[in-house]
Design a protein around this motif. Structure first.
Motif, PDB file in Angstrom:
ATOM      1  N   ARG A  96      30.947-101.861  69.320  1.00 36.56           N
ATOM      2  CA  ARG A  96      29.848-101.939  70.278  1.00 36.56           C
ATOM      3  C   ARG A  96      29.240-100.565  70.542  1.00 36.56           C
ATOM      4  N   GLN A  97      30.092 -99.571  70.695  1.00 35.13           N
ATOM      5  CA  GLN A  97      29.601 -98.220  70.950  1.00 35.13           C
ATOM      6  C   GLN A  97      28.826 -97.675  69.749  1.00 35.13           C
ATOM      7  N   GLU A  98      29.311 -97.956  68.560  1.00 34.86           N
ATOM      8  CA  GLU A  98      28.607 -97.510  67.353  1.00 34.86           C
ATOM      9  C   GLU A  98      27.215 -98.138  67.273  1.00 34.86           C
ATOM     10  N   LEU A  99      27.133 -99.408  67.579  1.00 32.62           N
ATOM     11  CA  LEU A  99      25.849-100.099  67.535  1.00 32.62           C
ATOM     12  C   LEU A  99      24.900 -99.572  68.605  1.00 32.62           C
ATOM     13  N   ARG A 100      25.434 -99.258  69.777  1.00 30.71           N
ATOM     14  CA  ARG A 100      24.597 -98.696  70.838  1.00 30.71           C
ATOM     15  C   ARG A 100      24.021 -97.347  70.405  1.00 30.71           C
ATOM     16  N   GLU A 101      24.851 -96.505  69.823  1.00 31.01           N
ATOM     17  CA  GLU A 101      24.377 -95.197  69.378  1.00 31.01           C
ATOM     18  C   GLU A 101      23.358 -95.338  68.252  1.00 31.01           C
ATOM     19  N   TYR A 102      23.599 -96.274  67.347  1.00 30.06           N
ATOM     20  CA  TYR A 102      22.643 -96.499  66.265  1.00 30.06           C
ATOM     21  C   TYR A 102      21.292 -96.940  66.832  1.00 30.06           C
ATOM     22  N   ALA A 103      21.312 -97.831  67.843  1.00 28.77           N
ATOM     23  CA  ALA A 103      20.077 -98.342  68.431  1.00 28.77           C
ATOM     24  C   ALA A 103      19.263 -97.228  69.072  1.00 28.77           C
ATOM     25  N   GLU A 104      19.939 -96.213  69.579  1.00 30.14           N
ATOM     26  CA  GLU A 104      19.238 -95.098  70.217  1.00 30.14           C
ATOM     27  C   GLU A 104      18.532 -94.201  69.206  1.00 30.14           C
ATOM     28  N   ALA A 161      23.867 -98.886  57.220  1.00 30.27           N
ATOM     29  CA  ALA A 161      24.223 -98.573  58.607  1.00 30.27           C
ATOM     30  C   ALA A 161      25.347 -99.470  59.101  1.00 30.27           C
ATOM     31  N   MET A 162      25.342-100.737  58.682  1.00 35.65           N
ATOM     32  CA  MET A 162      26.403-101.669  59.066  1.00 35.65           C
ATOM     33  C   MET A 162      27.760-101.182  58.572  1.00 35.65           C
ATOM     34  N   TYR A 163      27.820-100.757  57.326  1.00 31.77           N
ATOM     35  CA  TYR A 163      29.091-100.286  56.774  1.00 31.77           C
ATOM     36  C   TYR A 163      29.534 -98.976  57.414  1.00 31.77           C
ATOM     37  N   ARG A 164      28.578 -98.108  57.747  1.00 28.65           N
ATOM     38  CA  ARG A 164      28.948 -96.876  58.450  1.00 28.65           C
ATOM     39  C   ARG A 164      29.516 -97.183  59.824  1.00 28.65           C
ATOM     40  N   ALA A 165      28.894 -98.111  60.528  1.00 27.69           N
ATOM     41  CA  ALA A 165      29.373 -98.484  61.860  1.00 27.69           C
ATOM     42  C   ALA A 165      30.766 -99.095  61.791  1.00 27.69           C
ATOM     43  N   LEU A 166      30.990 -99.941  60.804  1.00 29.21           N
ATOM     44  CA  LEU A 166      32.307-100.545  60.632  1.00 29.21           C
ATOM     45  C   LEU A 166      33.370 -99.490  60.356  1.00 29.21           C
ATOM     46  N   ALA A 167      33.084 -98.598  59.428  1.00 27.70           N
ATOM     47  CA  ALA A 167      34.062 -97.574  59.064  1.00 27.70           C
ATOM     48  C   ALA A 167      34.379 -96.666  60.251  1.00 27.70           C
ATOM     49  N   SER A 168      33.359 -96.273  60.992  1.00 31.04           N
ATOM     50  CA  SER A 168      33.575 -95.400  62.134  1.00 31.04           C
ATOM     51  C   SER A 168      34.349 -96.110  63.233  1.00 31.04           C
ATOM     52  N   ALA A 169      34.012 -97.380  63.504  1.00 33.85           N
ATOM     53  CA  ALA A 169      34.723 -98.144  64.529  1.00 33.85           C
ATOM     54  C   ALA A 169      36.192 -98.322  64.164  1.00 33.85           C
ATOM     55  N   PHE A 180      38.899-102.069  68.681  1.00 31.39           N
ATOM     56  CA  PHE A 180      37.979-102.162  67.551  1.00 31.39           C
ATOM     57  C   PHE A 180      36.637-102.755  67.976  1.00 31.39           C
ATOM     58  N   VAL A 181      36.668-103.860  68.714  1.00 31.27           N
ATOM     59  CA  VAL A 181      35.422-104.486  69.152  1.00 31.27           C
ATOM     60  C   VAL A 181      34.632-103.540  70.049  1.00 31.27           C
ATOM     61  N   ASP A 182      35.326-102.840  70.935  1.00 37.04           N
ATOM     62  CA  ASP A 182      34.621-101.924  71.830  1.00 37.04           C
ATOM     63  C   ASP A 182      34.031-100.735  71.077  1.00 37.04           C
ATOM     64  N   GLU A 183      34.773-100.197  70.101  1.00 36.46           N
ATOM     65  CA  GLU A 183      34.242 -99.084  69.312  1.00 36.46           C
ATOM     66  C   GLU A 183      33.044 -99.528  68.477  1.00 36.46           C
ATOM     67  N   GLU A 189      38.005 -96.334  62.255  1.00 31.37           N
ATOM     68  CA  GLU A 189      38.681 -95.044  62.377  1.00 31.37           C
ATOM     69  C   GLU A 189      38.954 -94.698  63.832  1.00 31.37           C
ATOM     70  N   ARG A 190      37.974 -94.880  64.691  1.00 36.63           N
ATOM     71  CA  ARG A 190      38.127 -94.536  66.101  1.00 36.63           C
ATOM     72  C   ARG A 190      39.129 -95.448  66.807  1.00 36.63           C
ATOM     73  N   ALA A 191      39.199 -96.697  66.361  1.00 32.90           N
ATOM     74  CA  ALA A 191      40.122 -97.649  66.989  1.00 32.90           C
ATOM     75  C   ALA A 191      41.542 -97.548  66.434  1.00 32.90           C
ATOM     76  N   GLY A 192      41.698 -96.857  65.313  1.00 30.96           N
ATOM     77  CA  GLY A 192      43.010 -96.757  64.698  1.00 30.96           C
ATOM     78  C   GLY A 192      43.343 -97.932  63.798  1.00 30.96           C
ATOM     79  N   LEU A 193      42.319 -98.604  63.298  1.00 27.75           N
ATOM     80  CA  LEU A 193      42.512 -99.702  62.353  1.00 27.75           C
ATOM     81  C   LEU A 193      42.442 -99.130  60.946  1.00 27.75           C
ATOM     82  N   ALA A 194      43.578 -99.009  60.312  1.00 30.25           N
ATOM     83  CA  ALA A 194      43.665 -98.330  59.023  1.00 30.25           C
ATOM     84  C   ALA A 194      42.978 -99.122  57.918  1.00 30.25           C
ATOM     85  N   ALA A 195      42.250 -98.417  57.068  1.00 25.78           N
ATOM     86  CA  ALA A 195      41.584 -99.061  55.941  1.00 25.78           C
ATOM     87  C   ALA A 195      42.592 -99.740  55.016  1.00 25.78           C
ATOM     88  N   ALA A 196      43.804 -99.178  54.938  1.00 27.06           N
ATOM     89  CA  ALA A 196      44.833 -99.753  54.069  1.00 27.06           C
ATOM     90  C   ALA A 196      45.291-101.126  54.552  1.00 27.06           C
TER      91      ALA A 196
END
Length: 263
Positions: free
Chosen positions: A82-90, A32-40, A77-80, A42-49
């Protein structure tokens, strides 16, 4: 492949109370941690490359290319995340809860065939493991993320108040490492006005000295905020009104960190 040290933005991330979980739970929380990181990212525009990650078991060390703006890291990135973690907690139960500590530093890092090293890497890891950051997360039981930046990052990035970054939401403290080294840092609970009171002497102060109020506020007996309380040895003092929160909406809260502030 080994190479010369290059400048990087360095993020260290750690899952709260990870080692106390049963093995199957640890496995699911890591995923779940890695999914949250990857999604955050992508949503923030921080390229994996532009990033390299190194697994730390109960967390991740992430090195970001110097061409990436730190405003993107400390803001979207930090805000995204946070949002990923909030959704996961729900969507999960207490046994699989995932609350994170995150620290940002910058400096030279060298890579070899086994990973990354350098004083800047060590500093980021010490910040994410600092007692003050752990305490800030404990003091905000409904939060999902706490974020620390080194004094260098705060001076160069946070204090200027660029869009999406609220300097008033950060409180200063000094971390003392197991080797007796001191590291200045600033801590925030993303989406909140300011974290609860922090222990440790505030950067730039000495025991018995008054700590400045919020940026731009008058200080001293004649200041509009009044006199700051005298700092006690070993306790970070910060008194004044925290104004606004550019991420989570307008709010005001008076903070006196010589006591306990619940968020």
């Amino acid at each position: 492949m080994a190479g010369e040290a290059t400048h990087r933005w360095i993020l260290a991330l750690d899952v709260e109370n990870f080692s106390t979980r049963r093995d199957p739970v640890q496995k699911r929380v890591r995923a779940a941690m890695y999914r949250a990181l990857a999604s955050a990212m992508e949503r923030a525009g921080l390229a994996a490359a532009d990033t390299v990650t190194e697994d730390r078991g109960d967390g991740v060390l992430m090195l970001v290319a110097p061409t990436v703006s730190p405003l993107l890291i400390a803001g979207p990135f930090v805000d995204e995340l946070r949002q990923e973690l909030r959704e996961y907690a729900e969507q999960t139960n207490a046994e699989h809860a995932m609350r994170l500590r995150l620290a940002l530093h910058q400096g030279l890092a060298a890579r070899d065939e086994r990973g990354w090293s350098g004083d800047a890497v060590n500093t980021a890891c010490r910040l994410v493991d600092a007692r003050q950051l752990r305490d800030a997360l404990t003091a905000a039981p409904s939060a999902h993320l706490v974020f620390a930046v080194s004094g260098e990052v705060h001076h160069a990035v946070i204090r200027h108040g660029h869009r999406g970054i609220d300097p008033a939401a950060y409180l200063p403290c000094t971390v003392t490492t197991k080797h007796g080294e001191t590291i200045s840092c600033w801590i925030t609970v993303p989406g909140r006005p300011a974290p609860a009171g922090l222990t440790g002497t505030a950067p730039g102060t000495t025991p018995g000295a008054a700590t400045p109020g919020p940026a731009g506020a008058p200080s001293g007996p004649s200041g509009a905020q009044g006199s700051a309380p005298a700092a006690r040895p070993g306790v970070a003092q910060h008194a004044g009104t925290v104004r606004g929160d550019q991420i989570a909406g307008d709010k005001n809260v008076t903070v006196h960190t010589s006591g306990s502030v619940r968020l």
